[in-house]
Design a protein around this motif. Structure first.
Motif, PDB file in Angstrom:
ATOM      1  N   MET A 340       1.794   0.672 -32.980  1.00  0.00           N
ATOM      2  CA  MET A 340       0.881  -0.472 -32.992  1.00  0.00           C
ATOM      3  C   MET A 340       1.076  -1.370 -31.782  1.00  0.00           C
ATOM      4  SD  MET A 340       0.912  -1.536 -37.037  1.00  0.00           S
ATOM      5  CE  MET A 340       2.559  -0.996 -37.451  1.00  0.00           C
ATOM      6  N   VAL A 341       2.316  -1.505 -31.318  1.00  0.00           N
ATOM      7  CA  VAL A 341       2.598  -2.391 -30.186  1.00  0.00           C
ATOM      8  C   VAL A 341       2.169  -1.778 -28.851  1.00  0.00           C
ATOM      9  CG1 VAL A 341       4.498  -3.576 -31.334  1.00  0.00           C
ATOM     10  CG2 VAL A 341       4.965  -1.505 -29.995  1.00  0.00           C
ATOM     11  N   LYS A 342       1.911  -0.461 -28.829  1.00  0.00           N
ATOM     12  CA  LYS A 342       1.601   0.210 -27.571  1.00  0.00           C
ATOM     13  C   LYS A 342       0.222   0.868 -27.558  1.00  0.00           C
ATOM     14  CE  LYS A 342       4.945   2.349 -25.365  1.00  0.00           C
ATOM     15  NZ  LYS A 342       6.075   3.252 -24.987  1.00  0.00           N
ATOM     16  N   ASN A 343      -0.498   0.824 -28.675  1.00  0.00           N
ATOM     17  CA  ASN A 343      -1.747   1.582 -28.709  1.00  0.00           C
ATOM     18  C   ASN A 343      -2.806   0.967 -27.798  1.00  0.00           C
ATOM     19  OD1 ASN A 343      -2.809  -0.550 -30.239  1.00  0.00           O
ATOM     20  ND2 ASN A 343      -2.586   0.525 -32.174  1.00  0.00           N
ATOM     21  N   ASN A 344      -3.859   1.726 -27.557  1.00  0.00           N
ATOM     22  CA  ASN A 344      -4.882   1.314 -26.605  1.00  0.00           C
ATOM     23  C   ASN A 344      -6.217   1.930 -26.970  1.00  0.00           C
ATOM     24  OD1 ASN A 344      -5.287   3.944 -24.897  1.00  0.00           O
ATOM     25  ND2 ASN A 344      -3.057   3.690 -25.090  1.00  0.00           N
ATOM     26  N   THR A 345      -7.257   1.529 -26.264  1.00  0.00           N
ATOM     27  CA  THR A 345      -8.612   1.989 -26.566  1.00  0.00           C
ATOM     28  C   THR A 345      -9.186   2.861 -25.454  1.00  0.00           C
ATOM     29  OG1 THR A 345      -9.521  -0.066 -25.671  1.00  0.00           O
ATOM     30  CG2 THR A 345      -9.089   0.004 -28.048  1.00  0.00           C
ATOM     31  N   PHE A 346      -8.340   3.597 -24.760  1.00  0.00           N
ATOM     32  CA  PHE A 346      -8.804   4.539 -23.740  1.00  0.00           C
ATOM     33  C   PHE A 346      -9.910   5.427 -24.305  1.00  0.00           C
ATOM     34  CE2 PHE A 346      -8.087   8.957 -22.119  1.00  0.00           C
ATOM     35  CZ  PHE A 346      -8.640   8.772 -20.861  1.00  0.00           C
ATOM     36  N   GLY A 348     -12.662   4.501 -25.276  1.00  0.00           N
ATOM     37  CA  GLY A 348     -13.356   3.835 -26.367  1.00  0.00           C
ATOM     38  C   GLY A 348     -12.893   4.275 -27.738  1.00  0.00           C
ATOM     39  N   MET A 349     -11.699   4.845 -27.809  1.00  0.00           N
ATOM     40  CA  MET A 349     -11.164   5.257 -29.111  1.00  0.00           C
ATOM     41  C   MET A 349     -10.909   4.030 -29.978  1.00  0.00           C
ATOM     42  SD  MET A 349     -10.706   8.594 -29.642  1.00  0.00           S
ATOM     43  CE  MET A 349      -9.271   8.824 -30.700  1.00  0.00           C
ATOM     44  N   PRO A 350     -11.373   4.019 -31.202  1.00  0.00           N
ATOM     45  CA  PRO A 350     -11.103   2.882 -32.082  1.00  0.00           C
ATOM     46  C   PRO A 350      -9.613   2.759 -32.380  1.00  0.00           C
ATOM     47  CG  PRO A 350     -12.877   4.243 -32.941  1.00  0.00           C
ATOM     48  CD  PRO A 350     -12.235   5.029 -31.836  1.00  0.00           C
ATOM     49  N   LEU A 351      -9.144   1.536 -32.517  1.00  0.00           N
ATOM     50  CA  LEU A 351      -7.770   1.316 -32.953  1.00  0.00           C
ATOM     51  C   LEU A 351      -7.651   1.620 -34.441  1.00  0.00           C
ATOM     52  CD1 LEU A 351      -7.026  -2.062 -31.144  1.00  0.00           C
ATOM     53  CD2 LEU A 351      -6.218   0.207 -30.480  1.00  0.00           C
ATOM     54  N   PRO A 352      -6.568   2.276 -34.864  1.00  0.00           N
ATOM     55  CA  PRO A 352      -6.385   2.535 -36.297  1.00  0.00           C
ATOM     56  C   PRO A 352      -6.249   1.232 -37.085  1.00  0.00           C
ATOM     57  CG  PRO A 352      -4.940   3.935 -34.983  1.00  0.00           C
ATOM     58  CD  PRO A 352      -5.513   2.913 -34.050  1.00  0.00           C
ATOM     59  N   TYR A 371     -15.781  -2.379 -32.779  1.00  0.00           N
ATOM     60  CA  TYR A 371     -16.283  -2.327 -31.412  1.00  0.00           C
ATOM     61  C   TYR A 371     -15.987  -3.617 -30.666  1.00  0.00           C
ATOM     62  CZ  TYR A 371     -19.780  -2.806 -27.715  1.00  0.00           C
ATOM     63  OH  TYR A 371     -20.405  -3.060 -26.520  1.00  0.00           O
ATOM     64  N   GLU A 372     -16.041  -4.752 -31.349  1.00  0.00           N
ATOM     65  CA  GLU A 372     -15.807  -6.037 -30.692  1.00  0.00           C
ATOM     66  C   GLU A 372     -14.388  -6.129 -30.141  1.00  0.00           C
ATOM     67  OE1 GLU A 372     -18.203  -8.179 -30.104  1.00  0.00           O
ATOM     68  OE2 GLU A 372     -19.591  -6.820 -31.130  1.00  0.00           O
ATOM     69  N   ASP A 373     -13.421  -5.547 -30.836  1.00  0.00           N
ATOM     70  CA  ASP A 373     -12.044  -5.561 -30.335  1.00  0.00           C
ATOM     71  C   ASP A 373     -11.937  -4.757 -29.045  1.00  0.00           C
ATOM     72  OD1 ASP A 373     -10.470  -6.960 -32.543  1.00  0.00           O
ATOM     73  OD2 ASP A 373     -11.551  -5.434 -33.672  1.00  0.00           O
ATOM     74  N   PHE A 374     -12.647  -3.648 -28.967  1.00  0.00           N
ATOM     75  CA  PHE A 374     -12.683  -2.850 -27.735  1.00  0.00           C
ATOM     76  C   PHE A 374     -13.407  -3.614 -26.632  1.00  0.00           C
ATOM     77  CE2 PHE A 374     -15.749  -0.080 -25.446  1.00  0.00           C
ATOM     78  CZ  PHE A 374     -14.866   0.495 -24.548  1.00  0.00           C
ATOM     79  N   LYS A 375     -14.575  -4.131 -26.933  1.00  0.00           N
ATOM     80  CA  LYS A 375     -15.425  -4.770 -25.915  1.00  0.00           C
ATOM     81  C   LYS A 375     -14.750  -5.965 -25.286  1.00  0.00           C
ATOM     82  CE  LYS A 375     -19.844  -7.201 -25.430  1.00  0.00           C
ATOM     83  NZ  LYS A 375     -21.084  -7.635 -26.133  1.00  0.00           N
TER      84      LYS A 375
END
Length: 379
Positions: A340-346, A348-352, A371-375
């Protein structure tokens, strides 16, 4: 292949923290504190899910931070003692750090000269990270702070004795997922290089990387080392493990999206190594997967990968009792730490999503992402 998994029908992928496993670890850590007379801090760089901080604060003395944001999170959500270390502090952030930190650890004599007096005037305890130049790593060079040319910590050659009046403690962090025998070797190197300065100190921080809650960990040896420092030098000893707090207490639950064949059987998941468990590629390592075996151990072997465009987004080769099919759920273990501390949205992958399984078995959805968290990370 249907997996039996009580999750209340949550949409995958999601991280799940198991409160019962978490409590198991916390009881071990509290036993160490009582037996050795030390204090243990949560290293937030490994795990910062503050929804469980109310539970953790019942067992741990506070938090360890790597900079301003973690220091603020620890102070506001955890309480207790807040320790912060950075390889170099920003001048425009330092006053704010002093609002949150109780202990401020510097990386070099130059940083001590620049900031220690201000920290002391603000009533903070000050320390210096030392580098005993004693590598005990095996296969994890990326995590070896004692490697030649390391920027982490002050070597004995660069130690400035004139700064001793500005220091309350010393800090070293050299381990990664290791047992107490590696700490024993390191402790001897620390005493040899810096032992003359320990009688001038109020505290000594032994850093993290101690796999205390692992089944084969030598807790008695750890306690012996801690007591030695306490009794010999009269210092308060701190440990700041991250992994040990949440070891084997978290899962990443995902689904099979597609299976295919290209010389070997392949399965594409809605979870990604690159996005959701980066240490799989960085360490690298093969995460445990419930109800699976090594490649070839069970009748059906698949190479599991994520749904990104990165060719190397591969989790590993696993075998199963039955063929995989779209919709099957897979459960990766030991997924609380450095995920969780290192994840990313490369891509446009949604965060779990993040969920918590209480001791009574009830699953509580803590956070979802959209989507708003990614955008809004991008503009």
């Amino acid at each position: 292949m249907a997996q039996t998994w009580n999750d209340g029908g949550l949409r995958t992928p999601y991280y799940l923290i198991d409160e019962t496993r978490l409590l198991h670890n916390l009881e071990i850590l509290r036993g160490v504190c009582q037996a050795a007379g030390c204090k243990i801090l949560l290293a937030q760089k490994a795990f910062s899910m503050f929804a469980v901080y109310p539970l953790l604060r019942q067992y741990l003395a506070g938090t360890a931070a790597s900079g301003l944001y973690e220091a603020r999170l620890g102070k506001e959500e955890f309480g207790g003692e807040t320790h912060v270390f950075s390889p170099a502090y920003r001048a425009d952030e330092f006053d704010e750090i002093l609002r949150y930190a109780d202990h401020v650890v510097f990386n070099s004599p130059a940083q001590v000269r620049q900031y220690a007096a201000r920290a002391r005037q603000a009533g903070k305890s000050t320390g210096l990270r030392i580098n005993p130049e004693c590598s005990t790593q095996e296969g994890h060079a990326i995590y070896d702070p004692c490697a030649p040319g390391s920027r982490l910590g002050t070597t004995r050659e660069n130690f400035d004795e004139s700064l001793l009046p500005l220091l309350d403690g010393l800090h070293f962090h050299t381990l990664c997922e290791q047992n107490a025998d590696a700490l024993e070797i390191t402790a001897q190197a620390v005493e040899q290089a810096f032992g003359a300065y320990l009688p001038h100190m109020q505290w000594l921080n032994l850093g993290g990387g101690h796999h205390i809650t692992r089944d084969d960990y030598d807790v008695d040896l750890l306690c012996k080392i801690v007591r030695h420092f306490r009794e010999t030098y009269g210092v308060q000893v701190y440990l700041e493990p991250g992994e040990a707090v949440v070891l084997n207490a978290g899962y990443l639950v995902c689904s099979v999206l597609e299976t295919m064949k290209n010389g070997i059987d392949l399965a594409i998941l809605d979870a990604s190594a690159a996005c959701h468990m980066p240490d799989v590629l960085e360490m690298p390592y093969r995460p445990p997967l419930l109800h699976s075996g090594e490649a070839g151990e069970k009748p059906y072997t698949y190479r599991l990968g994520g749904a990104t465009c990165l060719a190397g987004d591969i989790i590993g080769d696993y075998s199963f009792d039955h063929p995989l099919a779209a919709g099957d759920r897979l459960v990766f273990g030991d997924m609380a730490l450095y995920t969780m501390v290192k994840n990313n949205t490369f891509n446009g992958m949604p965060l779990p999503s993040i969920a918590l399984r209480r001791q009574d078995g009830q699953v509580e959805l803590v956070r979802t992402f959209s989507y708003e968290d990614f955008k809004h990370r991008l503009s």
